[in-house]
Motif scaffolding. Structure first.
Motif, PDB file in Angstrom:
ATOM      1  N   TYR A   1      22.532  45.451  35.816  1.00  0.00           N
ATOM      2  CA  TYR A   1      21.601  44.481  36.391  1.00  0.00           C
ATOM      3  C   TYR A   1      20.549  44.140  35.342  1.00  0.00           C
ATOM      4  CZ  TYR A   1      23.561  46.678  40.567  1.00  0.00           C
ATOM      5  OH  TYR A   1      24.414  47.191  41.513  1.00  0.00           O
TER       6      TYR A   1
ATOM      7  N   LYS B   1       7.438  45.220  43.345  1.00  0.00           N
ATOM      8  CA  LYS B   1       8.193  46.274  42.687  1.00  0.00           C
ATOM      9  C   LYS B   1       9.180  46.863  43.678  1.00  0.00           C
ATOM     10  CE  LYS B   1       7.712  50.558  40.100  1.00  0.00           C
ATOM     11  NZ  LYS B   1       6.791  51.591  39.640  1.00  0.00           N
TER      12      LYS B   1
ATOM     13  N   TYR C   1      13.530  46.089  40.385  1.00  0.00           N
ATOM     14  CA  TYR C   1      12.781  44.844  40.228  1.00  0.00           C
ATOM     15  C   TYR C   1      11.319  45.181  39.975  1.00  0.00           C
ATOM     16  CZ  TYR C   1      10.535  40.391  41.248  1.00  0.00           C
ATOM     17  OH  TYR C   1       9.787  39.247  41.154  1.00  0.00           O
ATOM     18  N   SER C   2      10.740  44.509  39.016  1.00  0.00           N
ATOM     19  CA  SER C   2       9.321  44.616  38.740  1.00  0.00           C
ATOM     20  C   SER C   2       8.818  43.228  38.388  1.00  0.00           C
ATOM     21  CB  SER C   2       9.053  45.584  37.585  1.00  0.00           C
ATOM     22  OG  SER C   2       7.682  45.630  37.299  1.00  0.00           O
ATOM     23  N   GLU C   3       7.760  42.821  39.054  1.00  0.00           N
ATOM     24  CA  GLU C   3       7.190  41.490  38.832  1.00  0.00           C
ATOM     25  C   GLU C   3       6.724  41.318  37.380  1.00  0.00           C
ATOM     26  OE1 GLU C   3       3.476  40.371  40.915  1.00  0.00           O
ATOM     27  OE2 GLU C   3       4.797  39.077  42.073  1.00  0.00           O
TER      28      GLU C   3
ATOM     29  N   ASP D   1      13.656  39.189  35.068  1.00  0.00           N
ATOM     30  CA  ASP D   1      14.221  39.531  36.365  1.00  0.00           C
ATOM     31  C   ASP D   1      14.513  38.292  37.191  1.00  0.00           C
ATOM     32  OD1 ASP D   1      14.615  42.257  36.499  1.00  0.00           O
ATOM     33  OD2 ASP D   1      12.483  42.638  36.820  1.00  0.00           O
TER      34      ASP D   1
ATOM     35  N   ALA E   1      13.981  38.692  43.668  1.00  0.00           N
ATOM     36  CA  ALA E   1      13.755  40.040  44.187  1.00  0.00           C
ATOM     37  C   ALA E   1      14.676  40.357  45.355  1.00  0.00           C
ATOM     38  CB  ALA E   1      12.298  40.198  44.593  1.00  0.00           C
TER      39      ALA E   1
ATOM     40  N   ARG F   1      17.925  41.685  44.054  1.00  0.00           N
ATOM     41  CA  ARG F   1      17.742  43.074  43.610  1.00  0.00           C
ATOM     42  C   ARG F   1      17.591  44.030  44.791  1.00  0.00           C
ATOM     43  NH1 ARG F   1      19.533  42.976  38.520  1.00  0.00           N
ATOM     44  NH2 ARG F   1      18.172  41.833  37.150  1.00  0.00           N
TER      45      ARG F   1
END
Length: 160
Positions: free
Chosen positions: A55, A112, A130-132, A137, A140, A143
């Motif tokens: 991913y 997150k 997922y991280s902003e 990415d 969300a 993910r």
């Protein structure tokens, strides 16, 4: 249609398609490289990976027979580890989000998304899906589905 129009049309087609093809080839190459790194770590630890998923900057491999998880994370949270699932007592899907209002509609925006592997109160590992803060990415929600899939896979691997 004369030959000049045909040449101009083909030239514009190649000009606009080249960047798309380049990005796809580069992404595919990166995924093959990550899969190869997972297989190399698995071979070094005498593991046979049943499930491999990539991913973006996160690569995961699972050996259900030996109850081991391999995680390779590139970028801001760079890490490589082999996790013994027999030392993990719980898997928790962690979602940090904030409520926002868009056109008078309340929406939950994910900041997150991670899987927390714990042994009692001690955290064994955190797998960030997922991280902003990461620029590359994707959505969300996609993910979130991936994280749920791995939550289910890890829970099943821990039981058997």
């Amino acid at each position: 249609m004369d030959i000049t129009s045909l040449i101009i049309g083909l030239g514009l087609f190649v000009l606009f398609m080249f960047p798309i093809v380049y990005v796809l080839v580069k992404q595919n190459s990166k995924e093959r490289k990550q899969a190869k790194a997972l297989k190399k770590i698995a071979a070094e630890n005498q593991l046979e990976l049943d499930v491999i998923n990539i991913y973006g900057s996160l690569a995961l491999g699972l050996d259900t027979r030996n109850k081991r998880l391999i995680r390779i994370e590139e970028g801001a949270h760079e890490a490589t580890e082999v996790i013994d699932l027999t030392t993990v007592s719980s898997v928790n899907l962690s979602k940090k989000s904030e409520n926002i209002v868009i056109n008078k509609i309340k929406k939950d925006r994910i900041q997150k998304l991670s899987l927390d592997l714990q042994n009692g109160q001690q955290q064994v590992s955190e797998i960030i899906f997922y991280s902003e803060e990461d620029e590359d990415d994707i959505d969300a929600e996609i993910r979130l589905n991936d994280a749920r899939k791995w939550d289910d896979l890890l829970r099943k691997a821990m039981v058997y």
